[in-house]
Design an enzyme around this catalytic site. Sequence first.
Site, mmCIF file in Angstrom:
data_model
loop_
_atom_site.group_PDB
_atom_site.id
_atom_site.type_symbol
_atom_site.label_atom_id
_atom_site.label_comp_id
_atom_site.label_asym_id
_atom_site.label_seq_id
_atom_site.Cartn_x
_atom_site.Cartn_y
_atom_site.Cartn_z
ATOM 1 N N ASP A 106 22.125 56.985 -76.380
ATOM 2 C CA ASP A 106 23.013 55.899 -75.405
ATOM 3 C C ASP A 106 23.295 54.648 -76.676
ATOM 4 O O ASP A 106 22.366 54.225 -77.432
ATOM 5 C CB ASP A 106 22.038 55.134 -74.491
ATOM 6 C CG ASP A 106 22.808 54.140 -73.918
ATOM 7 O OD1 ASP A 106 23.730 54.533 -73.248
ATOM 8 O OD2 ASP A 106 22.477 52.875 -73.721
ATOM 9 N N GLU B 257 11.517 69.264 -87.494
ATOM 10 C CA GLU B 257 10.171 69.748 -87.629
ATOM 11 C C GLU B 257 9.794 70.612 -86.432
ATOM 12 O O GLU B 257 8.881 71.470 -86.530
ATOM 13 C CB GLU B 257 9.195 68.460 -87.219
ATOM 14 C CG GLU B 257 9.098 67.548 -88.415
ATOM 15 C CD GLU B 257 8.423 66.161 -87.805
ATOM 16 O OE1 GLU B 257 7.989 66.506 -86.697
ATOM 17 O OE2 GLU B 257 8.398 65.183 -88.484
#
Length: 544
Positions: A207, A257
């Site tokens: 957002d 990751e």
Amino acid sequence: MTSQWWRSAVIYQIYPRSFADASGDGVGDLIGITNRLDSLRDLGVDVVWLSPFMTSPQKDAGYDVADYCDVDPIFGTLADFDAMLARAKELDLRVIVDLVPNHSSDQHPWFQDALAAVPGSRERARYMFRDGRGEGGEEPPNNWQSLFGGPAWTRVTEADGTQGQWYLHLFDASQPDFDWSNEEVREEFRRILRFWLDRGVDGFRVDVAHGLVKRDGLPDYTPPEDGDSMGGIEPAPYFGQDGVHDVYRDWRKVLDEYDGERALCAEAWMPTVDEIAKWVRPDEMHQAFNFAYAMTRWNAGDLREVIIDSLRAFPDVGAPATWVLSNHDVIRHTTRLALPADVPQGHGIGPKTPDLPDTAVGLHRGRAATTLMLALPGSAYLYQGEELGLPEAVDLPDDARQDPTWFRHNGERYGRDGCRVPIPWEAGVPAYGFNRTGETWLPQPDDWAEYARDRQAGVEGSTLELYRTLLRLRREFGLASGELEWAEAAPDDVVTFRVGEVTVIANLGEQAVPLPQGADVLVSSGPLDGGALPNDTAVWLRGA
């Protein structure tokens, strides 16, 4: 789904308050979503995006977060979220969730600690606290205005009862902005990302992704009068600053990751596709909403221009183009495309709006616009209810409206409630099947039975079946990963191009245009006129 799924996926936005309500309290919830996921698999989408469901006082429908690592009780529990996610995986649906990093709720423990702390403290350094101007600091630190109306600064009362510092809130006063120059804020959001990634989400819609970083010195700024609710034409000192890109480079490392291809999508309200494309450079986000496309008027020349720009700017930085027509912040495109004049994002329309559009014209244009959009190479976003042809809900009573924009503008702007009304599932039952009690947090229009999903399922020519057909053919012909070739010659009011085997023709003019002879009609947004394509209609052909 193919590798790098975000390059071709159709992503369906769920606004949890308004999708499906299992508890019957009038507000949609996670169990309701779980119960209705089969319908999305049947529709043919690839990914579900959930607007905020995290713990919140709901001053701005969940975009004011008090706890980023839990579920608000009105939506259920973390166990309900895990069950919803597991069911989505069973249906081969990916799930991305909304993340709100520009600001928190004023009920967030960090902000409550900041209010209790003294100026210059570690607690206040997490937010944008500043001393006021003028004798005694009685004037705000600068002239910035909230995107929801009124000043962007609120003064606090210190612990000793005196008037003290001011804090910045680009949106509602209940949404204080974080200070992203603070390493503690950055580390906290790394933790939040990992919390949801560990639960198995496939990514995040971010957002106000063009916000976060403010220009040094916080200079005064007055947006132009024709600016929209996201602040007007950049560069504004609170949007699009270079430093924001360092945040997303850092986030990208966190996502990398994890196994399984996780993605970031930016809500970046920037004025051109070239500026939006900065958010999707190779080491930053994977997608950015193409708002330049979404806000293009129903004009063939304008559409050609934005499509050409998009298919240049995004691939230039190695990213897919994205396409969107509706979401929870804009007037539904089945209404917007028939408006006689532009209405800025976030302003909304209502019963006193002059020259309200004709519903039939809006639906014809909306269906044609979707038929055009879903043939374009790249990824596409759909907003819940558009597959039913829902128009903007215009006749909401003033006392039912809940958007902060409505209140902060003293009822002069209708805001976004009209696109957030709970959607209809079944005709002839309470709340059109949104729940079984008939309670709804926003009132549903009396004439929505005709839009209900059960009225449209299996009905040839219905908007629901149009969407299902478009999505099936999009996948069958590989349009999302194809190359667009423009027709060499076309009337000014017609948009026509080819992607692979499929020729797309959209007639935005007033007169019918002849179709190529001998071509097979794969799908049409509306009835054809013999061998001609009527106005406000789009068609996919093979063999043209």
